[in-house]
Design an enzyme around this catalytic site. Structure first.
Site, PDB file in Angstrom:
ATOM      1  N   GLU A  42       0.836  -1.203   0.000  1.00 26.29           N
ATOM      2  CA  GLU A  42       0.000   0.000   0.000  1.00 26.29           C
ATOM      3  C   GLU A  42       0.873   1.256   0.000  1.00 26.29           C
ATOM      4  O   GLU A  42       1.673   1.464   0.920  1.00 26.29           O
ATOM      5  CB  GLU A  42      -0.922  -0.015   1.216  1.00 26.29           C
ATOM      6  CG  GLU A  42      -1.871  -1.210   1.216  1.00 26.29           C
ATOM      7  CD  GLU A  42      -2.547  -1.441   2.558  1.00 26.29           C
ATOM      8  OE1 GLU A  42      -2.395  -0.581   3.458  1.00 26.29           O
ATOM      9  OE2 GLU A  42      -3.216  -2.470   2.716  1.00 26.29           O
ATOM     10  N   GLU A  73      -4.482  -6.650   2.781  1.00 28.30           N
ATOM     11  CA  GLU A  73      -3.297  -7.365   3.264  1.00 28.30           C
ATOM     12  C   GLU A  73      -3.318  -8.830   2.860  1.00 28.30           C
ATOM     13  O   GLU A  73      -2.270  -9.407   2.524  1.00 28.30           O
ATOM     14  CB  GLU A  73      -3.184  -7.225   4.782  1.00 28.30           C
ATOM     15  CG  GLU A  73      -2.737  -5.858   5.261  1.00 28.30           C
ATOM     16  CD  GLU A  73      -3.811  -4.789   5.142  1.00 28.30           C
ATOM     17  OE1 GLU A  73      -3.469  -3.595   5.086  1.00 28.30           O
ATOM     18  OE2 GLU A  73      -5.010  -5.167   5.102  1.00 28.30           O
ATOM     19  N   HIS A 142      -1.574   1.183  15.825  1.00 29.20           N
ATOM     20  CA  HIS A 142      -0.349   1.440  15.062  1.00 29.20           C
ATOM     21  C   HIS A 142       0.911   1.215  15.899  1.00 29.20           C
ATOM     22  O   HIS A 142       1.976   1.719  15.548  1.00 29.20           O
ATOM     23  CB  HIS A 142      -0.334   2.882  14.531  1.00 29.20           C
ATOM     24  CG  HIS A 142      -1.459   3.209  13.612  1.00 29.20           C
ATOM     25  ND1 HIS A 142      -2.729   3.520  14.062  1.00 29.20           N
ATOM     26  CD2 HIS A 142      -1.521   3.262  12.257  1.00 29.20           C
ATOM     27  CE1 HIS A 142      -3.522   3.766  13.022  1.00 29.20           C
ATOM     28  NE2 HIS A 142      -2.805   3.612  11.914  1.00 29.20           N
TER      29      HIS A 142
END
Length: 338
Positions: A42, A73, A142
């Site tokens: 990506e 993914e 994250h």
């Protein structure tokens, strides 16, 4: 200590780089050396990746070898597996390791099993690169450290660099390996600190730990972004209490350099394991079990783990969740007060 072997291009010289620049240089080197290598994920093409790890690669090698993918993914890893089986050397980027879970089945059920299920007829030479861990205030979507999931899967190799030179050398070794490699990049230190990196070909073999600091009183086992923290803690413990601290940078979790770990702990008689994943069932638990099983007669105190907490990764309290030199020094002192 197990010797660290490297192979570098003769007379190529060196250049000061960040860890992020070294990763980019490793991919550029292998894209030039081997036309089977391709890079995709990506935003890795024109944008150069969310952190800039693939910056400039599409300009040099074109859209057929460095290209963007849909936000899938599972599709990214599935395409990498197909390419690897048919002779390519794919480097698939997962933008954050936290996003890898939709591809988990592809990784553990397909890529990791390919050599075994085919009786060695097929290999699956691919690299899945992904930034992992905290340190950038990314919050719980994250900042996760999920390395233990992959270490539990036979057939996968798991690599985590901590210096620019190792980042380049280990990534090139991973690209050339015949088995799938999870190459996890500690984004906290992407741009923090620089080091001399050999230009051209530079290979650091997988499965070899690095002696980051020699010592005689206690061993610190660590990897990734925890290595510079352990080196700082070693200095602090030396100044505060005269402790001689040995720091072992594992570099590869699978395969683990077991002889290097055991040799160090048998020498010092004490062991502190530092990792930022949740403490329970983190990779440090395996290291603690290894040391307890094979070094029990040499230990002068308990094996201590300094790790993250068994909670989702916090946003505003990130500085309390992650190990720091103060917590590591406290762990060192626990081994002396048993």
């Amino acid at each position: 200590m197990t010797a660290t072997e490297t192979k570098s291009g003769a007379g190529a010289g060196t250049k000061v780089m960040t860890l992020l620049e070294a990763i980019n240089d490793a991919m550029r080197t292998e894209l030039r050396n081997d036309d089977r290598v391709c890079v995709f994920g990506e935003d890795v093409g024109r944008k150069g990746g969310v952190f800039g790890a693939t910056a400039g690669l599409q300009d040099e090698f074109g859209e057929k070898r460095v290209f963007d993918t849909p936000l899938s993914e599972c599709g990214i890893v599935g395409a990498a597996i197909g390419g690897a089986v048919y002779g390519m050397r794919p480097i698939a980027e997962i933008q954050f390791l936290d996003f890898v879970y939709p591809a988990f089945d592809q990784i553990v059920s397909e890529a990791a099993k390919m050599r075994y299920r085919s009786g060695g007829e097929y290999t699956c030479p691919l690299v899945i690169r992904s930034p992992y861990g905290g340190g950038i205030r990314g919050g719980h979507y994250h900042s996760q450290s999920s390395e233990a999931y992959f270490c539990h899967t036979p057939g996968l190799k798991v690599v985590i660099p901590s210096t620019p030179a190792d980042a380049k050398g280990l990534l090139i070794a991973s690209i050339r390996d015949e088995d799938p490699v999870m190459f996890l990049e500690p984004k906290r230190i992407y741009r923090h600190g620089k080091g001399e990196v050999p230009l051209g070909e530079h290979v650091v073999p997988l499965g070899k730990a690095r002696l980051a600091r020699a010592g005689t009183d206690v061993t610190l086992l660590c990897y990734g972004a925890m290595v510079p923290l352990c080196l700082q803690a070693a200095d602090d413990a030396q100044q505060a209490a005269g402790r001689s601290v040995e720091v072992i940078d594992l570099r590869t979790l699978v395969p683990l350099d077991e002889p290097a770990v055991l040799e160090s702990v048998r020498k010092t008689g004490r062991c502190v394991i530092v990792y930022e994943a949740p403490k329970t069932c983190g990779y440090g638990a395996e290291l603690a079990a290894l040391v307890a099983e094979k070094c029990i007669a040499h230990l002068e105190g308990p094996v201590v783990r300094v790790a993250g907490f068994d909670t989702p990764f916090p946003y505003s309290l990130e500085h309390l969740y992650m190990p720091d030199p103060k917590r590591i020094v406290a762990g060192i002192e626990r081994t002396f007060t048993f």
